[in-house]
Design an enzyme around this catalytic site. Structure first.
Site, PDB file in Angstrom:
ATOM      1  N   HIS A  79     114.593  -9.859 186.744  1.00  0.00           N
ATOM      2  CA  HIS A  79     113.330  -9.155 187.011  1.00  0.00           C
ATOM      3  C   HIS A  79     112.251 -10.126 187.451  1.00  0.00           C
ATOM      4  CE1 HIS A  79     112.734 -10.149 182.634  1.00  0.00           C
ATOM      5  NE2 HIS A  79     111.486 -10.331 182.999  1.00  0.00           N
ATOM      6  N   GLU A 130     108.494  -6.157 185.668  1.00  0.00           N
ATOM      7  CA  GLU A 130     107.796  -6.203 184.380  1.00  0.00           C
ATOM      8  C   GLU A 130     106.302  -6.353 184.685  1.00  0.00           C
ATOM      9  OE1 GLU A 130     108.747  -9.704 182.054  1.00  0.00           O
ATOM     10  OE2 GLU A 130     107.872  -8.862 180.231  1.00  0.00           O
TER      11      GLU A 130
END
Ligand code: CO
Length: 134
Positions: A79, A130
């Protein structure tokens, strides 16, 4: 709305070997492993001049990293984390525009002690995102 790139996270099959590679081969400033049982990961942060790398390794049962490493046995980018000034305002705006927030959609405390949320990769070109409160 999104600000700085806080970190890029890489899932790794061998945390000690990956840490040593970044420290010794790439010459980076590598931190100590920290367990994050709420997230099912052990993390090592690598400080770069302009951002961080977060090495991720499974911790405990039901780690979200276990399945990722089964599909990507050599590891891979897991991520990216962007900073936001107001995580609840960011969440509400994203949800209003149809983006899916993972889990309960309530921020959890992340590896830096700040609230974080994750956005569904299918809504963002295959990239898990995120968001971290500044
Ligand atoms: Co992260």
């Amino acid at each position: 709305m999104i600000g700085r790139l806080n970190h890029v996270a890489i899932a790794v099959p061998d945390l000690a070997a990956a840490s040593a590679q970044y420290r010794d081969t790439l010459g980076a400033k590598v931190g100590e492993p920290q367990g994050e049982p709420d997230h099912g990961v052990t993390v090592v942060f690598i400080e770069l001049p302009n951002t961080k790398i977060e090495l991720l390794h499974p911790l405990g049962e039901n780690s979200p990293i276990t399945g990722f490493l089964e599909k990507n046995p050599w590891g891979g980018i897991h991520h990216m984390c962007f900073e936001v000034e107001d995580i609840l305002a960011a969440r509400d705006r994203l949800q209003a525009e149809g983006a899916r927030v993972l889990g309960s959609a309530e921020p959890k405390i992340g590896a830096h002690g700040k609230p974080v949320l994750f956005l569904h990769p299918k809504d963002f070109n295959g990239c898990l995102i995120e968001l971290e409160q500044l």
